[in-house]
Design a protein around this motif. Structure first.
Motif, mmCIF file in Angstrom:
data_model
loop_
_atom_site.group_PDB
_atom_site.id
_atom_site.type_symbol
_atom_site.label_atom_id
_atom_site.label_comp_id
_atom_site.label_asym_id
_atom_site.label_seq_id
_atom_site.Cartn_x
_atom_site.Cartn_y
_atom_site.Cartn_z
ATOM 1 N N SER A 273 -2.606 3.957 4.245
ATOM 2 C CA SER A 273 -1.883 5.218 4.152
ATOM 3 C C SER A 273 -2.702 6.214 3.333
ATOM 4 N N PRO B 23 2.451 9.100 1.302
ATOM 5 C CA PRO B 23 2.144 7.935 2.137
ATOM 6 C C PRO B 23 3.298 7.593 3.074
ATOM 7 N N ALA C 230 2.547 2.586 1.855
ATOM 8 C CA ALA C 230 3.489 3.566 2.402
ATOM 9 C C ALA C 230 4.838 3.470 1.700
#
Length: 166
Positions: A24, A48, A76
């Motif tokens: 991410s 993210p 993320a």
């Protein structure tokens, strides 16, 4: 062109595809924008986990290629069940898309290879998918990336930098 949350939503495998993978916030969307010369084609975010589906972009008129922006892996900010669904989507896409010609695996030059990058290389090897490493964010290194141009490439295990090609 299209955002896909499930594989049955994918278009016919009638054009070659190049996918962009990485942790991410490594710069996948930014690279797609740079390659296509369009600043806002793929949405880039500092948060993210914003890319939550496979985002497909047609290249050319008429289209001759598709670029695929994949959800990032790693840190993320998303519920575990949602992140697990992304992983399943990505894993199934990588293992079964016959027209996938190459995956560009982006690595943040400031941080180098992380364990989840190695996992991605292993997954691509198992699926027999061609891939190539792309270093991003070298301009954000303290020396502006000049050391990157003079150093030897990083090593993975005992062998050379991973690249699979046919």
């Amino acid at each position: 062109m299209l955002s896909v949350a499930e594989l049955h939503q994918l278009p016919a495998a009638d054009l070659p595809e190049v996918a962009f993978a990485g942790r991410s916030n490594v710069g996948k969307s930014s690279l797609i924008n740079a390659l296509t010369g369009r600043k806002a084609l793929a949405r880039a975010s500092v948060t993210p986990g914003r890319t939550q589906q496979l985002n497909l972009f047609a290249v050319g008129q008429p289209p001759c290629l598709r670029l695929v922006d994949m959800p990032g892996y790693g840190f993320a900010e998303a519920p575990k069940a949602v992140a697990a669904a992304w992983r399943k989507l990505v894993n199934t896409y990588l293992a079964g898309r016959t027209n996938l010609k190459r995956v560009m695996v982006l690595i943040d030059a400031r941080h180098g290879l992380k364990p989840n990058d190695i996992e991605m290389f292993d997954q691509l090897e198992r699926a027999a998918v061609n891939y190539q490493i792309v270093l991003t964010k070298a301009d954000k290194l303290p020396d502006g990336g000049s050391a990157m141009r003079t150093r030897s490439p990083p090593r993975r295990r005992a062998g050379p930098l991973p690249t699979r090609s046919s």
